[in-house]
Scaffold this motif. Sequence first.
Motif, mmCIF file in Angstrom:
data_model
loop_
_atom_site.group_PDB
_atom_site.id
_atom_site.type_symbol
_atom_site.label_atom_id
_atom_site.label_comp_id
_atom_site.label_asym_id
_atom_site.label_seq_id
_atom_site.Cartn_x
_atom_site.Cartn_y
_atom_site.Cartn_z
ATOM 1 N N THR A 9 0.791 -1.361 -0.044
ATOM 2 C CA THR A 9 -0.016 0.071 -0.087
ATOM 3 C C THR A 9 0.901 1.280 -0.094
ATOM 4 O OG1 THR A 9 -0.037 0.069 2.476
ATOM 5 C CG2 THR A 9 -1.681 -1.248 1.354
ATOM 6 N N THR A 10 0.502 2.536 -0.052
ATOM 7 C CA THR A 10 1.069 3.683 -0.036
ATOM 8 C C THR A 10 1.842 3.804 1.015
ATOM 9 O OG1 THR A 10 -0.520 4.639 -1.699
ATOM 10 C CG2 THR A 10 0.874 6.162 -0.703
ATOM 11 N N GLY A 11 1.154 3.592 2.235
ATOM 12 C CA GLY A 11 1.760 3.552 3.719
ATOM 13 C C GLY A 11 2.808 2.636 3.824
ATOM 14 N N VAL A 12 2.729 1.344 3.337
ATOM 15 C CA VAL A 12 3.713 0.286 3.683
ATOM 16 C C VAL A 12 5.007 0.788 2.827
ATOM 17 C CG1 VAL A 12 4.289 -1.988 3.125
ATOM 18 C CG2 VAL A 12 2.176 -1.505 4.311
ATOM 19 N N ILE A 13 4.843 1.093 1.626
ATOM 20 C CA ILE A 13 5.936 1.541 0.675
ATOM 21 C C ILE A 13 6.712 2.890 1.371
ATOM 22 C CG2 ILE A 13 6.535 2.337 -1.653
ATOM 23 C CD1 ILE A 13 4.185 0.674 -2.681
ATOM 24 N N ALA A 14 5.755 3.808 1.709
ATOM 25 C CA ALA A 14 6.526 5.008 2.424
ATOM 26 C C ALA A 14 7.423 4.615 3.738
ATOM 27 C CB ALA A 14 5.541 6.216 2.546
ATOM 28 N N LYS A 15 6.827 3.738 4.361
ATOM 29 C CA LYS A 15 7.539 3.383 5.560
ATOM 30 C C LYS A 15 8.829 2.331 5.405
ATOM 31 C CE LYS A 15 3.665 4.160 8.436
ATOM 32 N NZ LYS A 15 2.653 3.668 9.384
ATOM 33 N N ALA A 16 8.730 1.903 4.304
ATOM 34 C CA ALA A 16 9.968 0.799 4.043
ATOM 35 C C ALA A 16 11.341 1.276 3.950
ATOM 36 C CB ALA A 16 9.649 0.000 2.860
ATOM 37 N N GLN A 17 11.996 0.858 4.998
ATOM 38 C CA GLN A 17 13.354 1.258 5.142
ATOM 39 C C GLN A 17 14.576 0.198 5.079
ATOM 40 O OE1 GLN A 17 13.314 3.713 8.754
ATOM 41 N NE2 GLN A 17 12.702 5.460 7.675
ATOM 42 N N CYS A 18 15.649 0.546 4.744
ATOM 43 C CA CYS A 18 16.859 -0.290 4.838
ATOM 44 C C CYS A 18 17.552 -0.445 6.208
ATOM 45 C CB CYS A 18 17.924 0.053 4.044
ATOM 46 S SG CYS A 18 19.432 -1.119 3.918
ATOM 47 N N ASP A 19 17.838 -1.765 6.752
ATOM 48 C CA ASP A 19 18.205 -1.676 8.146
ATOM 49 C C ASP A 19 19.604 -0.848 8.054
ATOM 50 O OD1 ASP A 19 16.123 -3.104 9.145
ATOM 51 O OD2 ASP A 19 17.196 -4.901 8.752
ATOM 52 N N PRO A 20 20.013 -0.159 9.281
ATOM 53 C CA PRO A 20 21.238 0.806 9.557
ATOM 54 C C PRO A 20 22.496 -0.442 9.323
ATOM 55 C CG PRO A 20 19.755 1.159 11.119
ATOM 56 C CD PRO A 20 19.183 0.140 10.468
ATOM 57 N N GLY A 21 23.389 0.186 8.379
ATOM 58 C CA GLY A 21 24.622 -0.677 8.164
ATOM 59 C C GLY A 21 24.529 -1.470 6.928
ATOM 60 N N LYS A 22 23.164 -1.592 6.551
ATOM 61 C CA LYS A 22 23.145 -2.585 5.129
ATOM 62 C C LYS A 22 23.071 -1.711 3.792
ATOM 63 C CE LYS A 22 22.252 -6.426 7.798
ATOM 64 N NZ LYS A 22 23.131 -7.759 7.610
ATOM 65 N N ASN A 23 23.347 -2.471 2.876
ATOM 66 C CA ASN A 23 23.515 -1.580 1.575
ATOM 67 C C ASN A 23 22.117 -1.656 0.791
ATOM 68 O OD1 ASN A 23 26.212 -1.241 1.549
ATOM 69 N ND2 ASN A 23 26.579 -3.307 0.461
ATOM 70 N N GLN A 24 21.175 -2.616 1.006
ATOM 71 C CA GLN A 24 19.808 -2.670 0.672
ATOM 72 C C GLN A 24 18.860 -3.688 1.412
ATOM 73 O OE1 GLN A 24 19.853 -4.003 -3.567
ATOM 74 N NE2 GLN A 24 20.159 -6.198 -2.870
ATOM 75 N N ALA A 25 17.827 -3.538 1.351
ATOM 76 C CA ALA A 25 16.709 -4.701 1.688
ATOM 77 C C ALA A 25 15.628 -4.641 0.669
ATOM 78 C CB ALA A 25 16.267 -4.045 2.828
ATOM 79 N N VAL A 26 15.061 -5.793 0.680
ATOM 80 C CA VAL A 26 14.055 -6.348 -0.601
ATOM 81 C C VAL A 26 12.822 -6.813 0.276
ATOM 82 C CG1 VAL A 26 13.429 -7.671 -2.454
ATOM 83 C CG2 VAL A 26 15.824 -6.784 -2.004
ATOM 84 N N PHE A 27 11.581 -6.123 0.034
ATOM 85 C CA PHE A 27 10.416 -6.458 0.581
ATOM 86 C C PHE A 27 9.502 -7.016 -0.552
ATOM 87 C CE2 PHE A 27 12.213 -2.931 2.862
ATOM 88 C CZ PHE A 27 12.002 -3.171 4.214
ATOM 89 N N TYR A 28 8.601 -7.839 -0.040
ATOM 90 C CA TYR A 28 7.940 -8.782 -1.052
ATOM 91 C C TYR A 28 6.356 -8.303 -0.990
ATOM 92 C CZ TYR A 28 12.117 -10.838 -2.520
ATOM 93 O OH TYR A 28 13.401 -11.232 -2.866
ATOM 94 N N ASP A 29 5.538 -8.387 -1.786
ATOM 95 C CA ASP A 29 3.995 -8.067 -1.898
ATOM 96 C C ASP A 29 3.538 -9.477 -1.544
ATOM 97 O OD1 ASP A 29 1.645 -6.759 -1.986
ATOM 98 O OD2 ASP A 29 1.453 -7.386 -4.312
ATOM 99 N N ALA A 30 2.554 -9.607 -0.911
ATOM 100 C CA ALA A 30 1.792 -10.709 -0.315
ATOM 101 C C ALA A 30 0.711 -11.284 -1.714
ATOM 102 C CB ALA A 30 0.918 -10.444 0.949
#
Length: 365
Positions: A9-30
Amino acid sequence: MKINKKNFTTGVIAKAQCDPGKNQAVFYDAKTPGLGLRVTGAGVKSFIFETRLNGKTLRRPLWSELHIRDHEKIIQAGGAPRIRSKKLTEPGSLAALSTIRLVDLTPELVTEWAKVEAVTLPPRARLALRLLRAFLNWCSRHSAYKAIVTGDAAQSRDARESLGKAKVKHDVLQREQLPAWFDAVKQAQNPVIAAYLQTLLLTGARREEIACLRWQDIDFQWNSVTINDKVEDFRIIPLTPYVSDILDFLPRRNRWVFSSPGAESGRLTDPSIAHRKACAIAGLNLTLHGLRRYFASLCEWIEYPAGIAAQIQGHKPQGVREQNYIRRPLDLLRMWHVKIESWILEQAGINFVSEQTGLKIVKQK
């Protein structure tokens, strides 16, 4: 390993963040299998489509890394800290349209956007319009998205006219400017960048073709370089003596020839900044593509066949004879390529002795 999935959702995408110290994070749609959201440490967000074949991950193979990066940069919201500067990133040209739903994006809205962007930086806006058109065309070809896009939203003639036509660039390195250019480039604090810029000039290749070189692409024994080609899958060009010498001295930190420990990809991604600094020192106004343009114009000086330069540079063969009959072996290309390199070094006044050919270039007085 359990993968956390959420409905995008717009809210989920807006709040998605990469953990500190990591280069990237990947989230998946249900809901949509394979749809993911990649978030970099700098806060840049992009969608990916992922599947698996024989245990290996597959992601959109027809989109090059540079093409994806262009899309990410042009839509970024801005305001994120830069890696090597205290300044914050600027919004991309399409950031103003990012809050509009695809189903609501119309030619009229794109035209109004174009009129605003034309006032600030038309060249960047023209690129943004092309990328938007490519993205909408891609969506219209996939059943999951074609119902929510207006296929002609980015085809507005008024938008194109507002942004104007791109002007033909004529920047090219002049023969008498070679000493100043080489002297300034060699003063670069980063030897990897200095080697990259010299290699770019002496091969006449595209900037990303050289930036993507891996050590496995360099054959020091048989003096050849394998380049991922824009026109063909790949092309093999000679590894000339001077280029071989400067590459051999580079650090082998990872798989990339022109490595960059501070970059997320592990290699150089934006050498134009360093090149602009070098040009400022030399008193020149020259783009990276101007180096490629200079290589192509050398035939006027040393009278070598134009088809030789075209094959080395990866231009599409012109004419029936070039397309169907001419097949130049690497040895023939090497003969001419070494002459090209020798002439450039001589004009630049560079002292260099080749162990391969016995070539000696003595700095002019």
